[in-house]
Structures are given as structure tokens and as C-alpha cells.
Design a protein around this motif. Structure first.
Motif, PDB file in Angstrom:
ATOM      1  N   ALA A 257      -0.227  11.300   6.086  1.00 37.84           N
ATOM      2  CA  ALA A 257      -1.570  10.837   6.440  1.00 37.84           C
ATOM      3  C   ALA A 257      -1.754   9.357   6.127  1.00 37.84           C
ATOM      4  CB  ALA A 257      -2.624  11.666   5.711  1.00 37.84           C
ATOM      5  N   TRP A 258      -1.150   8.901   5.046  1.00 34.92           N
ATOM      6  CA  TRP A 258      -1.081   7.486   4.707  1.00 34.92           C
ATOM      7  C   TRP A 258       0.397   7.139   4.594  1.00 34.92           C
ATOM      8  CZ3 TRP A 258      -6.230   8.417   2.931  1.00 34.92           C
ATOM      9  CH2 TRP A 258      -7.107   7.338   3.052  1.00 34.92           C
ATOM     10  N   PRO A 259       0.825   5.978   5.046  1.00 32.96           N
ATOM     11  CA  PRO A 259       2.236   5.631   4.855  1.00 32.96           C
ATOM     12  C   PRO A 259       2.624   5.718   3.380  1.00 32.96           C
ATOM     13  CG  PRO A 259       1.186   4.085   6.371  1.00 32.96           C
ATOM     14  CD  PRO A 259       0.091   4.948   5.812  1.00 32.96           C
ATOM     15  N   GLN A 260       3.693   6.450   3.099  1.00 32.41           N
ATOM     16  CA  GLN A 260       4.100   6.611   1.706  1.00 32.41           C
ATOM     17  C   GLN A 260       4.480   5.275   1.080  1.00 32.41           C
ATOM     18  OE1 GLN A 260       6.837   9.802   0.848  1.00 32.41           O
ATOM     19  NE2 GLN A 260       5.889  11.193   2.337  1.00 32.41           N
ATOM     20  N   GLU A 261       5.009   4.372   1.870  1.00 30.16           N
ATOM     21  CA  GLU A 261       5.365   3.052   1.337  1.00 30.16           C
ATOM     22  C   GLU A 261       4.120   2.319   0.858  1.00 30.16           C
ATOM     23  OE1 GLU A 261       7.626  -0.224   0.149  1.00 30.16           O
ATOM     24  OE2 GLU A 261       8.152   1.860   0.575  1.00 30.16           O
ATOM     25  N   TRP A 262       3.030   2.472   1.569  1.00 34.55           N
ATOM     26  CA  TRP A 262       1.774   1.859   1.136  1.00 34.55           C
ATOM     27  C   TRP A 262       1.344   2.417  -0.227  1.00 34.55           C
ATOM     28  CZ3 TRP A 262      -2.343   1.389   5.596  1.00 34.55           C
ATOM     29  CH2 TRP A 262      -1.795   0.653   6.658  1.00 34.55           C
ATOM     30  N   GLN A 263       1.492   3.731  -0.379  1.00 39.51           N
ATOM     31  CA  GLN A 263       1.079   4.350  -1.634  1.00 39.51           C
ATOM     32  C   GLN A 263       1.962   3.874  -2.784  1.00 39.51           C
ATOM     33  OE1 GLN A 263      -0.244   8.586  -1.317  1.00 39.51           O
ATOM     34  NE2 GLN A 263       0.507   8.455   0.791  1.00 39.51           N
TER      35      GLN A 263
END
Length: 304
Positions: A257-263
Motif C-alpha cells: 500500500a505504501w512503498p516499503q522503501e519509503w517506510q
């Protein structure tokens, strides 16, 4: 224990009724919380003895409700946490004011701060562990920034990123507006099941019936307001860092749902703990609640 909640003077916290047909474990209380916006519905699971793990407030995400945490709440209570979850304004059976202007980030955030104050007054724990899932994480981080260490012990962001992006959920918005805001996403997404529900509702499983009824009761204005927030590219990570709150960033191994790299990058910028929950996607609270409870309990034991 369902429906046997303690009450504050003036009826600010009182017993409620389960929403829909989804079973509520006996160890979970169903509550109603009075807020400026109206009645917000909540679930609570607390330990048999003292809440050595403190209190926790869980905020659900887009198209969600307090019931998203039903598998998780009793497990947190077993680990010594007095765990609360509430449906945000416009979700399921919580108060749903009319008009998209009632569903701003400031309005959602104000509700979280009000609920946290009720929990503190009822339990005597002045600082609450705060968790937000997905869109609820966006709301929770804004609440953490506003309330800071005076209100919260820490922040856990579950499957939630640092900011949104333009055009996010634009298809859902177009469909809702194209229908004149007179229908719901479950009906739009599942036309065959919707026909079955109209002809023979008994053929729906309890879970499908719950999802349908929740979608029908959820305010379209709420959804449109949330979509606008999720499409906002503004990054408040520096403001969150300035609070000094300990932060956990966690997501399922298959969360998309959100890019894991962003997290992961957000966690690095915050100096936060970053964890990946195995055997889970965007809903670790339902897909792997035991591992999620273990992770949260461990995090909170080092911050509270």
C-alpha cells in the motif's frame, strides 16, 4: 466482558453494542466514547491484573474500523497492555457529520487527542502508546506531532508511509463522485456479491456481511476526505522527529500500500526502529496478529 465498560462521570465512556454480526470475544469490551463530533465507538481489551504494559490507542485505516484490531486486542491484553481501538469519525457506527469539510486531517487528529485524553482520565496512565494503521498512521503521526510527549509515550506506524502522492486513489474518488456519492466501495467493487446480498443476504458469510454493512454505514464524505489526505505529498517527518517520541515503523513482508522503501527510509530519517512482519501483507494485525502483538509489546516495553 463485552459491553461492561467502566464509565467516566457524565457518560463520556459507556457500554456500547457490537457492530454487525462479526463476533466480539468475551475478553473485549464494546464502548461508546463521547467526543465533540458525537459518539465514537470503541473496543477495549485489558489485562486481568495491572496494565504493566501501559495503555495503547489503535487507529484504523482507509475503509476500516475498530474491528480491524479484533484479532490483536486480546493478544495485547495478554501481554499486559490495556488496548483500545476506535472507529474514526465517519467509519462504520461512529458519528458521521455531513460534508467533506468535516473530514480534514486536523479534525481526525482532534478526535485522536480527545480519545487519548479520555483514556488517560479513565486509566490514570497519562501517556498513551499510539498506533496508526495505514491511513490511520497518517492521522496518528499528526496527532503525535500535536500532542507530543505530554500526551503520548511513543508512536507505532503500521504499514504507513511518510506522505502521500498526487492522484492516489483517484479511481475510487472518481467512482464515488460519479455515483453522486450515493453508493459505497464494497457495492462498487463486488457487484455480483451485492446482487446476492439483495436477493439472499443469508448466503453471505459473517465476514462478508460485516464488510458490506461497514461499507454501507461508512460516510462517503469520510472516504473523500481521507483520499484527499492520502494524496497529499507534504512530508511531516521533520516535525515528527522534533517531538523526540520513540517511533516504530513496521509493515508486513508483502505490504504494497505504501512503498516499503519509503517506510524504511522514513525510519532511518527518524532514527526509528524498523521491522518487517513475516507472513503478512498490508494487514499484519489480522494476518499475523501474534507476531504483531509480540513486536508491539517489545517496543512498548522499552519506551513506556
Amino acid at each position: 466482558m463485552s459491553g461492561q465498560g467502566s464509565a467516566l462521570p457524565g457518560g463520556q465512556v459507556r457500554p456500547g453494542r457490537p457492530f454487525s454480526v462479526l463476533p466480539v470475544p468475551d475478553t473485549v469490551e464494546v464502548l461508546e466514547l463521547e467526543a465533540p463530533v458525537g459518539t465514537l465507538t470503541a473496543l477495549r481489551a485489558h489485562p486481568a491484573g495491572p496494565a504493566a504494559g501501559g495503555t495503547a490507542l489503535l487507529v484504523p485505516g482507509f475503509t476500516g474500523s475498530k474491528e480491524d484490531f479484533l484479532p490483536l486486542l486480546p493478544l495485547l491484553a495478554e501481554r499486559g497492555v490495556d488496548a483500545w481501538a476506535f472507529s474514526q469519525r465517519g467509519q462504520a457506527d461512529s458519528a458521521a457529520p455531513a460534508g467533506e469539510e468535516a473530514y480534514t486531517l486536523d479534525a481526525f487528529t482532534g478526535d485522536v487527542l480527545h480519545v487519548a485524553s479520555l483514556i488517560a482520565e479513565l486509566t490514570g496512565h497519562q501517556r498513551t502508546h499510539l498506533l496508526g494503521h495505514s491511513f490511520g498512521g497518517t492521522v496518528a503521526r499528526a496527532a503525535a506531532i500535536r500532542g507530543g510527549r505530554a500526551v503520548f509515550a511513543d508512536l507505532a506506524m503500521l504499514c504507513s508511509g511518510p506522505h502521500g502522492w498526487p492522484g492516489r486513489k483517484a479511481a475510487e474518488e472518481a467512482r464515488l463522485r460519479g455515483a453522486g456519492k450515493q453508493t459505497d466501495l464494497w457495492t462498487l467493487d463486488r457487484p455480483e456479491a451485492a446482487r446476492t446480498a439483495r436477493r439472499a443476504p443469508e448466503r453471505l458469510s459473517p465476514t462478508e456481511r460485516f464488510l458490506r454493512e461497514r461499507s454501507l454505514r461508512t460516510s462517503v464524505d469520510h472516504l473523500l476526505g481521507a483520499i484527499g489526505i492520502l494524496a497529499d505529498p507534504a512530508d511531516s517527518t521533520p516535525h515528527l522527529a522534533a517531538t523526540g517520541l520513540p517511533v516504530l515503523v513496521a509493515h508486513g513482508a508483502y505490504d504494497d500500500a505504501w512503498p516499503q522503501e519509503w517506510q524504511r527510509t522514513m525510519a532511518e530519517r527518524l532514527g526509528a526502529r524498523h521491522e518487517v512482519i513475516a507472513d503478512a501483507g498490508h494487514l499484519p494485525n489480522q494476518e499475523n496478529p501474534a507476531a504483531t502483538a509480540d513486536l508491539l509489546s517489545d517496543f512498548w516495553s522499552h519506551t513506556g
